[in-house]
Motif scaffolding. Sequence first.
Motif, mmCIF file in Angstrom:
data_model
loop_
_atom_site.group_PDB
_atom_site.id
_atom_site.type_symbol
_atom_site.label_atom_id
_atom_site.label_comp_id
_atom_site.label_asym_id
_atom_site.label_seq_id
_atom_site.Cartn_x
_atom_site.Cartn_y
_atom_site.Cartn_z
ATOM 1 N N ALA A 169 52.627 35.081 38.368
ATOM 2 C CA ALA A 169 53.980 35.557 38.118
ATOM 3 C C ALA A 169 54.004 37.075 38.038
ATOM 4 O O ALA A 169 53.110 37.702 37.473
ATOM 5 C CB ALA A 169 54.527 34.945 36.822
ATOM 6 N N ASP A 170 55.038 37.652 38.615
ATOM 7 C CA ASP A 170 55.268 39.102 38.561
ATOM 8 C C ASP A 170 54.187 39.879 39.296
ATOM 9 O O ASP A 170 53.902 41.031 38.969
ATOM 10 C CB ASP A 170 55.369 39.574 37.107
ATOM 11 N N SER A 171 53.570 39.271 40.299
ATOM 12 C CA SER A 171 52.549 39.947 41.088
ATOM 13 C C SER A 171 53.134 40.344 42.440
ATOM 14 O O SER A 171 53.929 39.611 43.027
ATOM 15 C CB SER A 171 51.340 39.035 41.290
ATOM 16 N N LYS A 231 63.331 32.599 35.035
ATOM 17 C CA LYS A 231 61.962 33.090 35.193
ATOM 18 C C LYS A 231 61.912 34.606 35.007
ATOM 19 O O LYS A 231 61.007 35.126 34.347
ATOM 20 C CB LYS A 231 61.429 32.709 36.572
ATOM 21 N N THR A 232 62.893 35.309 35.579
ATOM 22 C CA THR A 232 62.924 36.765 35.418
ATOM 23 C C THR A 232 63.088 37.154 33.960
ATOM 24 O O THR A 232 62.421 38.076 33.458
ATOM 25 C CB THR A 232 64.064 37.350 36.253
ATOM 26 N N HIS A 234 62.176 35.362 31.397
ATOM 27 C CA HIS A 234 60.924 35.014 30.720
ATOM 28 C C HIS A 234 59.870 36.098 30.925
ATOM 29 O O HIS A 234 59.143 36.449 29.995
ATOM 30 C CB HIS A 234 60.424 33.675 31.236
ATOM 31 N N MET A 235 59.787 36.646 32.129
ATOM 32 C CA MET A 235 58.821 37.693 32.395
ATOM 33 C C MET A 235 59.161 38.963 31.622
ATOM 34 O O MET A 235 58.274 39.691 31.179
ATOM 35 C CB MET A 235 58.757 37.983 33.900
ATOM 36 N N LYS A 236 60.448 39.249 31.435
ATOM 37 C CA LYS A 236 60.832 40.413 30.641
ATOM 38 C C LYS A 236 60.388 40.244 29.193
ATOM 39 O O LYS A 236 59.910 41.196 28.562
ATOM 40 C CB LYS A 236 62.350 40.612 30.705
ATOM 41 N N LEU A 238 57.859 38.467 28.155
ATOM 42 C CA LEU A 238 56.411 38.568 28.090
ATOM 43 C C LEU A 238 55.958 40.022 28.133
ATOM 44 O O LEU A 238 54.963 40.390 27.510
ATOM 45 C CB LEU A 238 55.773 37.797 29.248
ATOM 46 N N ARG A 239 56.674 40.860 28.881
ATOM 47 C CA ARG A 239 56.293 42.271 28.950
ATOM 48 C C ARG A 239 56.493 42.965 27.612
ATOM 49 O O ARG A 239 55.765 43.895 27.281
ATOM 50 C CB ARG A 239 57.108 42.996 30.019
#
Length: 382
Positions: A169-171, A231-232, A234-236, A238-239
């Motif tokens: 994810a986010d790669s 998903k976007t 969720h990635m925010k 996690l950052r």
Amino acid sequence: GLCLLVLRLFIGVHVFLVSCALPDSVLRRFIVRVMCSVLGLFVRQSDPRLRDVNVRVYIANHVTQFDHNVINLLTSCNTPALNGAPGFICWSRGFMELGVTGSRAELVDSLKVYSSHRGNPPLLLFPEEAATNGRAGLLRFSSWPFSILDVVQPVALQVQRPLITVSVADSSWITELLWTFFVPFTVYQVRWMPSVPRRAEELSEDFALRVQELLAMELGVVSTRLTAADKTEHMKRLRHTSPLPFAPASSQPLTARPRMPSSLTGVAPEDVRIVAMAQRVKEVLPHVPLEVIRIDLAQTNCVDTTIANLLEGRVPFFPESKEAGTDLSAPSTSQAAAASGIQGSVAVPSSKPATKQFAKSSVERHLSLQERKRALYDYARR
């Protein structure tokens, strides 16, 4: 892996030049597919006879950044560029530029015009709009790909790779490409499914949901209601969340995080975090009782604040050791008493005593300040 990466970078340039030079045909797809096997990309397809030549829209699940390139090795198809600026990078990655930068409605209208010309290759669309690892479930399909035509053909895609996961994810696509060249091989399994027509008076949302359920059953995963926007988000999160479970509230930790003893395995997470923070304070102030540190940490929840409270005398305590007792013989009850005690204790290890009088020269005043700061640091480290 590094040798494979360097070798395949040179071979990949030749594969790109060959794919650009040869016209789109069966011969070109065969040559490029063989050359991609040298790069470690193996493509397998099951039931190729199920591929309907009359279908103009293919619907596939999204696993990697190169799914459209892999399916393009089996049949001629185009994938419109939805994200990213148009240009050479977009074209070299195999996306089709429509020149539409507006809403989804304008995109659908352009794709309808494109599909109306029978000479154009079919469309390959990814309704998930975001790549997943393909092992847990499918993201909720967007409805706009199912508004173009009334008949679509699902394509089930599975990817396998040894040692390294196929999708992170986010790669970025460059990172994924380098990992593809690094690992020994990556196997893409493409399964063609029977075409699915739209039912009478069926909405695009219902049509998308039905195709999503069919693809999920074929892949053996769950059909979720999570979208690419989820998903976007969720990635925010996690950052902005610390990956370590014992991260302090302060942004500048004083010392390294200690290892947790095995005896704390069954302790609650909140208690374990307090114990870890107390150990850090204990390393800085070894003369302060551990119970006093824990009580103050339960209120402040910050290592730096607790250290400041103990040094400035906001928290009264009795020193544990005799050495600390000589410096702080009585419990600190006020900020003034604590400050005088610290100054008296740090005067011993200092190499040069601090200036007693206010110096006239700015250079001497600066040196005196630096000496006192160095003495305070030495005391805090002990």
